[in-house]
Design a protein around this motif. Structure first.
Motif, PDB file in Angstrom:
ATOM      1  N   ARG A  61      39.249  43.033  36.487  1.00 39.19           N
ATOM      2  CA  ARG A  61      40.213  42.760  37.556  1.00 39.19           C
ATOM      3  C   ARG A  61      39.863  41.143  37.635  1.00 39.19           C
ATOM      4  NH1 ARG A  61      39.588  47.289  42.273  1.00 39.19           N
ATOM      5  NH2 ARG A  61      37.428  46.785  41.443  1.00 39.19           N
ATOM      6  N   LYS A  96      45.074  50.709  43.634  1.00 38.53           N
ATOM      7  CA  LYS A  96      43.871  50.468  42.945  1.00 38.53           C
ATOM      8  C   LYS A  96      44.037  50.875  41.555  1.00 38.53           C
ATOM      9  CE  LYS A  96      39.203  52.912  42.645  1.00 38.53           C
ATOM     10  NZ  LYS A  96      38.287  53.967  43.306  1.00 38.53           N
ATOM     11  N   GLU A  99      46.055  48.181  39.642  1.00 36.19           N
ATOM     12  CA  GLU A  99      45.233  46.913  39.840  1.00 36.19           C
ATOM     13  C   GLU A  99      44.175  46.900  38.571  1.00 36.19           C
ATOM     14  OE1 GLU A  99      43.222  46.416  43.275  1.00 36.19           O
ATOM     15  OE2 GLU A  99      44.581  45.264  44.209  1.00 36.19           O
ATOM     16  N   GLN A 103      46.597  45.946  35.484  1.00 32.06           N
ATOM     17  CA  GLN A 103      46.278  44.297  35.641  1.00 32.06           C
ATOM     18  C   GLN A 103      45.074  44.168  34.762  1.00 32.06           C
ATOM     19  OE1 GLN A 103      48.300  41.858  37.113  1.00 32.06           O
ATOM     20  NE2 GLN A 103      46.531  40.768  35.874  1.00 32.06           N
TER      21      GLN A 103
END
Ligand code: NAD
Ligand code: WQD
Length: 342
Positions: A61, A96, A99, A103
């Protein structure tokens, strides 16, 4: 020899893939935040191969931290395992999952583009198919994920397909795994779930070793031969070898189009098949009791493995017997997993 960055390399499938890559001479580096693994798995890989693999603690992340890994290692290719994988948890914590899985993958791709590294193998999942229109599942089946985890994998697949269409220098492999299980025959690496296992084989392993009291058979009224759920279990070493072959395909092959393949055995095994086999290979009674179905479970789910055979000349070589034997070998040698203070 080519340099390969393995994200999530300390995890279950990643560690087994490191063994196969290392034994074939690749220069390796691991990026992992150890949120669902431990560096002890990398020590065990070194015991098997005789070669230590460098790693950096890094959360995907953080694009800056991923970029720092690229500056240090300068990979020719990436195998991207890092991610979260629980269907149930994804329904409770969808953000979560987007992400980390989406991501995190976007961060990795941005860094790869900036570094001029355009060779990627991505860990996808049969969960992208959702409820199958027909069995066995081929790669042409409709993609209709039904939970945030499956949606996150489908989104990553779409990003990669769009990227490869926009820049034909990219070579990508999307590998859709069915039900990985088992362990390396050495018993030095294996599946080490945090807390109570959700998946069948590690749960049976823990009942066999006395860590758990009984297996709950989640429904025996499905429209399957013995009423219990049917799945496509693939030995984790076969799966690891599939990654090596897919990497070779994108690095050395002549086909520029993205590789999208199911990695499964092509056959279905019921819960009772697995339980009966595990009892036989372990010699343990493994108490079991039928309970109600688990919401969202499907009766039968297994792959067509024809395309992987055609494109990669890859097939599974290990069946449910070896899966149970090797899972039991790992469990009985490591009742506390890697936490057993090896
Ligand atoms: P795993 O949890 O053992 O391995 C995942 C690794 O990624 C772990 O070492 C974990 O610490 C690391 N990780 C997690 N979040 C991270 C983050 N934010 N930054 C850096 N590292 C992070 O799981 P696995 O079974 O080895 O699965 C590997 C991949 O294969 C996953 O992407 C998973 O979705 C996919 N997959 C797994 C299965 C399965 O049943 N095991 C099936 C299909 C697909
Ligand atoms: C297998 C069979 C259960 C536990 C999951 C994810 C999938 C992928 C692989 C990440 C089913 C039965 C299970 C138990 C049981 N992971 N069972 N008692 O659900 O097919 O797939 O793992 O990509 O996304 O959904 O695997 O091992 O949980 O279940 O009877 O204690 O075993 O009903 O029929 P599943 P599983």
């Amino acid at each position: 020899m080519k340099r390969v960055l393995v994200t999530g390399g300390a995890g279950y499938i990643g560690s087994h893939t490191l063994v196969e890559l290392s034994e074939r001479g690749y220069e390796l580096f691991v990026l992992d935040d150890f949120s669902n693994s431990t560096p002890r798995s990398l020590d065990a890989v070194a015991k098997i191969t005789g070669k230590k693999i460098p790693y950096k603690v890094c959360d995907i992340r953080s694009e800056a931290d991923v970029a720092a890994v690229f500056r240090d290692f300068r990979p020719d290719a990436v195998i991207h395992f890092a991610g979260v994988k629980s269907v149930g948890e994804s329904c409770r914590e969808p953000v979560k999952y987007y992400e980390i899985n989406v991501q995190g993958t976007l961060n990795l791709l941005s860094v790869m583009q900036a570094a001029g590294c355009r060779n990627l193998i991505f860990s996808s999942s049969a969960t992208v198919y959702g409820a199958p229109s027909e069995i066995p599942l081929t790669e042409n089946a409709a993609l209709r994920p039904v939970n945030p985890y499956g949606h996150s994998k489908r989104m990553c697949e779409q990003v990669l397909l769009d990227l490869a269409a926009a820049d034909t220098r990219w070579r990508v492999g999307l590998l859709r795994y069915f039900n990985p299980a088992g362990a390396h025959a050495s018993g030095l690496i294996g599946e080490d779930p945090n807390g109570e296992p959700h998946n069948l084989v590690p749960y049976i392993s823990q009942v066999a070793s006395g860590l758990r009291t009984e297996l709950k058979i989640l429904g025996d009224d499905y429209e399957t031969p013995d009423g219990t759920g049917v799945r496509d279990y693939i030995h984790v070493v076969d799966l690891a070898i599939g990654h090596v072959v897919a990497l070779q395909h994108i690095l050395e092959g002549t086909e520029a189009a993205p590789l999208v393949v199911n990695l499964g055995s092509g056959a279905g095994c019921s819960v009772m098949d697995v339980l009966t086999t595990f009892r036989r290979v372990s010699g343990q009674p493994i108490p079991a009791r039928v309970v109600e179905r688990r919401p969202g479970d499907l009766p039968s789910y297994y792959s067509s493995s024809a395309l992987a055979a055609e494109k990669l000349n890859w097939r599974t070589e290990r069946g449910i017997e070896e899966i149970c034997r090797d899972a039991w070998n790992w469990q009985s040698k490591n009742p506390q997993g890697y936490g057993g203070g090896q």
